[in-house]
Design a protein around this motif. Sequence first.
Motif, short mmCIF file in Angstrom:
data_model
loop_
_atom_site.label_atom_id
_atom_site.label_comp_id
_atom_site.label_asym_id
_atom_site.label_seq_id
_atom_site.Cartn_x
_atom_site.Cartn_y
_atom_site.Cartn_z
N GLU A 3 -42.99 2.19 11.51
CA GLU A 3 -43.17 3.22 10.49
C GLU A 3 -44.40 4.03 10.85
N ARG A 4 -44.28 5.34 10.74
CA ARG A 4 -45.39 6.24 11.07
C ARG A 4 -46.00 6.82 9.81
N ILE A 6 -47.10 9.69 7.47
CA ILE A 6 -46.56 11.03 7.21
C ILE A 6 -47.71 12.00 6.97
N ARG A 7 -47.73 13.08 7.74
CA ARG A 7 -48.76 14.12 7.60
C ARG A 7 -48.51 14.90 6.32
N ASP A 34 -38.64 5.44 15.44
CA ASP A 34 -39.77 5.43 14.50
C ASP A 34 -39.53 6.34 13.30
N LEU A 35 -38.92 7.50 13.53
CA LEU A 35 -38.59 8.38 12.41
C LEU A 35 -37.60 7.68 11.47
N THR A 38 -39.32 5.08 9.46
CA THR A 38 -40.17 5.69 8.43
C THR A 38 -39.35 6.16 7.23
N GLN A 52 -43.83 15.99 11.02
CA GLN A 52 -44.31 15.27 9.83
C GLN A 52 -45.00 13.96 10.19
N VAL A 53 -44.84 13.51 11.44
CA VAL A 53 -45.57 12.34 11.92
C VAL A 53 -46.53 12.74 13.04
#
Length: 175
Positions: A3-4, A6-7, A34-35, A38, A52-53
């Motif tokens: 999981e990344r 989120i910006r 990874d997306l 997430t 967004q990551v």
Amino acid sequence: MTERLIRKIGDPVLREKCQPVREVTPNIARLLDDLAATIYGGDNRAGLAAPQVGIAKRVAVLDYDGSGLIELINPVIVERSGKQSGHESCLSIPGAYGLVKRSQYVKVMTWDRQGKETFVEGRGDLAICLQHEIDHLDGVLYIDHVKPGELFSEHDSKPMDVFQMIRLSRSGSGR
């Protein structure tokens, strides 16, 4: 699959026009994984684009209704028709939703994970989600499509100032 983070609005990467993927490498495959991790790792996550990551590449994933993951690499809308309006929100703009006008139908040319050209067609909610994620790859946020008085707080449904949100997102001061 990781999981990344989120910006959020104000991060400059959200306003970048993303670079095309030249070939599907193990790094791109890991980014897709990874997306997916997430969006599946939280509630109400219909889709996510690479910026967004923090990755300015033309890659996104979506599963707008739980029917299965759609992966997009270098997506381009090649056909659109009809009109619809609906409420949209975004993981990068927490606490808000807005009324957005979109095409009712879109046909998207994209690559699959093997680098093969394929097409995704969407109507209704799927069309909205496809347009929303492709906008992210061009540095466009849904608030750019919202008219004054049509952005609302998720907390109390009161109108918010869309122009203040846009200014914040372009200033890079929202980290």
